[in-house]
Design an enzyme around this catalytic site. Sequence first.
Site, PDB file in Angstrom:
ATOM      1  N   LYS A 146      37.982  25.404  27.629  1.00  0.00           N
ATOM      2  CA  LYS A 146      36.696  25.522  27.382  1.00  0.00           C
ATOM      3  C   LYS A 146      35.950  26.542  26.543  1.00  0.00           C
ATOM      4  O   LYS A 146      35.100  26.614  25.667  1.00  0.00           O
ATOM      5  CB  LYS A 146      35.851  26.241  28.817  1.00  0.00           C
ATOM      6  CG  LYS A 146      36.330  25.288  30.349  1.00  0.00           C
ATOM      7  CD  LYS A 146      35.632  25.774  31.406  1.00  0.00           C
ATOM      8  CE  LYS A 146      36.389  26.959  31.898  1.00  0.00           C
ATOM      9  NZ  LYS A 146      37.852  26.688  32.353  1.00  0.00           N
TER      10      LYS A 146
ATOM     11  N   ARG B 225      30.783  28.951  39.252  1.00  0.00           N
ATOM     12  CA  ARG B 225      32.219  28.509  39.881  1.00  0.00           C
ATOM     13  C   ARG B 225      32.098  28.243  41.430  1.00  0.00           C
ATOM     14  O   ARG B 225      33.142  27.769  41.955  1.00  0.00           O
ATOM     15  CB  ARG B 225      33.189  29.618  39.829  1.00  0.00           C
ATOM     16  CG  ARG B 225      34.354  29.486  38.546  1.00  0.00           C
ATOM     17  CD  ARG B 225      34.862  30.601  38.661  1.00  0.00           C
ATOM     18  NE  ARG B 225      36.070  30.779  38.145  1.00  0.00           N
ATOM     19  CZ  ARG B 225      36.406  31.145  36.579  1.00  0.00           C
ATOM     20  NH1 ARG B 225      35.539  31.396  35.894  1.00  0.00           N
ATOM     21  NH2 ARG B 225      37.623  31.002  35.958  1.00  0.00           N
TER      22      ARG B 225
ATOM     23  N   ARG C 286      53.391  28.889  26.688  1.00  0.00           N
ATOM     24  CA  ARG C 286      52.562  29.574  25.323  1.00  0.00           C
ATOM     25  C   ARG C 286      53.059  30.865  25.199  1.00  0.00           C
ATOM     26  O   ARG C 286      53.095  31.873  26.105  1.00  0.00           O
ATOM     27  CB  ARG C 286      51.175  29.013  25.238  1.00  0.00           C
ATOM     28  CG  ARG C 286      50.457  29.739  26.303  1.00  0.00           C
ATOM     29  CD  ARG C 286      49.021  29.488  26.207  1.00  0.00           C
ATOM     30  NE  ARG C 286      48.061  30.230  27.311  1.00  0.00           N
ATOM     31  CZ  ARG C 286      46.676  29.847  27.676  1.00  0.00           C
ATOM     32  NH1 ARG C 286      46.103  29.000  26.648  1.00  0.00           N
ATOM     33  NH2 ARG C 286      46.184  30.487  28.561  1.00  0.00           N
TER      34      ARG C 286
ATOM     35  N   ARG D  21      53.699  37.205  25.906  1.00  0.00           N
ATOM     36  CA  ARG D  21      53.077  36.262  26.870  1.00  0.00           C
ATOM     37  C   ARG D  21      52.000  36.888  27.561  1.00  0.00           C
ATOM     38  O   ARG D  21      52.211  38.061  27.865  1.00  0.00           O
ATOM     39  CB  ARG D  21      54.285  35.713  27.599  1.00  0.00           C
ATOM     40  CG  ARG D  21      55.143  34.722  26.977  1.00  0.00           C
ATOM     41  CD  ARG D  21      56.439  34.264  27.838  1.00  0.00           C
ATOM     42  NE  ARG D  21      57.406  33.993  27.168  1.00  0.00           N
ATOM     43  CZ  ARG D  21      57.481  32.454  26.888  1.00  0.00           C
ATOM     44  NH1 ARG D  21      56.634  31.404  27.444  1.00  0.00           N
ATOM     45  NH2 ARG D  21      58.472  31.784  26.064  1.00  0.00           N
TER      46      ARG D  21
ATOM     47  N   ARG E  14      44.707  29.362  40.320  1.00  0.00           N
ATOM     48  CA  ARG E  14      43.272  29.343  39.936  1.00  0.00           C
ATOM     49  C   ARG E  14      42.792  27.855  39.857  1.00  0.00           C
ATOM     50  O   ARG E  14      41.598  27.505  39.736  1.00  0.00           O
ATOM     51  CB  ARG E  14      43.205  29.922  38.401  1.00  0.00           C
ATOM     52  CG  ARG E  14      43.515  31.494  38.424  1.00  0.00           C
ATOM     53  CD  ARG E  14      43.752  32.012  37.067  1.00  0.00           C
ATOM     54  NE  ARG E  14      42.876  32.117  36.006  1.00  0.00           N
ATOM     55  CZ  ARG E  14      42.660  31.948  34.831  1.00  0.00           C
ATOM     56  NH1 ARG E  14      44.057  31.902  34.306  1.00  0.00           N
ATOM     57  NH2 ARG E  14      41.430  32.011  34.042  1.00  0.00           N
TER      58      ARG E  14
HETATM   59  P1  AMP Z   1      37.890  32.927  33.086  1.00  0.00           P
HETATM   60  O1  AMP Z   1      38.235  33.807  31.804  1.00  0.00           O
HETATM   61  O2  AMP Z   1      36.836  32.128  33.335  1.00  0.00           O
HETATM   62  O3  AMP Z   1      39.296  31.964  33.444  1.00  0.00           O
HETATM   63  O4  AMP Z   1      37.892  34.056  34.452  1.00  0.00           O
HETATM   64  C1  AMP Z   1      39.117  34.899  34.473  1.00  0.00           C
HETATM   65  C2  AMP Z   1      38.940  35.514  36.130  1.00  0.00           C
HETATM   66  O5  AMP Z   1      37.651  36.132  36.036  1.00  0.00           O
HETATM   67  C3  AMP Z   1      38.797  34.208  37.105  1.00  0.00           C
HETATM   68  O6  AMP Z   1      40.193  34.171  37.491  1.00  0.00           O
HETATM   69  C4  AMP Z   1      38.220  35.079  38.198  1.00  0.00           C
HETATM   70  O7  AMP Z   1      39.059  36.140  38.793  1.00  0.00           O
HETATM   71  C5  AMP Z   1      37.177  35.935  37.419  1.00  0.00           C
HETATM   72  N1  AMP Z   1      35.627  35.162  37.295  1.00  0.00           N
HETATM   73  C6  AMP Z   1      35.338  34.598  36.039  1.00  0.00           C
HETATM   74  N2  AMP Z   1      34.335  34.074  36.455  1.00  0.00           N
HETATM   75  C7  AMP Z   1      33.852  33.936  37.530  1.00  0.00           C
HETATM   76  C8  AMP Z   1      32.925  33.595  38.356  1.00  0.00           C
HETATM   77  N3  AMP Z   1      31.964  32.712  37.853  1.00  0.00           N
HETATM   78  N4  AMP Z   1      33.067  33.627  39.942  1.00  0.00           N
HETATM   79  C9  AMP Z   1      33.881  34.263  40.220  1.00  0.00           C
HETATM   80  N5  AMP Z   1      34.926  34.855  39.491  1.00  0.00           N
HETATM   81  C10 AMP Z   1      35.135  34.683  38.039  1.00  0.00           C
END
Ligand code: AMP
Length: 215
Positions: free
Chosen positions: A13, A88, A127, A160, A172
Amino acid sequence: MNLILLGPPGAGKGTQAQRLVKERGLVQLSTGDMLRAAVAEQTAIGLQAKAVMSAGGLVSDEIVNGILSDRLDSPDIANGFILDGYPRTAVQAEALGAMLSDKGLVLDHVIELVVDEDALVERITGRFTCGSCGEGYHDHFKTPKVDGVCDVCGSTAFKRRPDDNAETVRSRMAEYHVKTTPILPHYEALGLVSRVDGMADMAAVAASIDRVLDV
Ligand code: AMP
């Protein structure tokens, strides 16, 4: 044009969002980036979010809806935006609908990057990057030509990401299935959802997304 990019962690993404920023002048709205910035700045939100994020859980809807709503008030979104990592949960999807109608904004597309999750875990956990120049490598798919030496800059220091471990990635992904995929039927009913094969190479994924956006 305003769109949502959906897909589990590591689906690409962020990479595709950054490309669309460069090529189409859209703004990337990544709640993950916003939260990481809050953690780095040690704001009240950052302090609350930190532990949840490192465990691979979700930050509360209330916090995330608040930061996204504020961000949507910024004038730089006028050309269009890409929501990356938001909504989310069903609560966030509902809040987003209300925010958009309050602010007079319209959603044009929801693109889901579809991936093979076992392959994805292998892709993410293998990675690593050069600690000096940032060149990306992989245990199986792209090893340095000389073991332990960066092809690009000759450095012998590699790193890493701490969250690139199988356990965090799996939790996740589980969050994505349990809490995020249930929001898709709502957008499907509105005729907004397109699915793109996220396992293809980066250029092919880009071309598939462009076909959706250019219809
Ligand atoms: P991401 O960079 O989108 O993978 O987000 C990293 C982490 O931030 C996630 O694993 C969540 O802990 C938190 N996070 C990001 N976006 C959201 C969201 N829309 N709702 C809840 N937690 C979020």
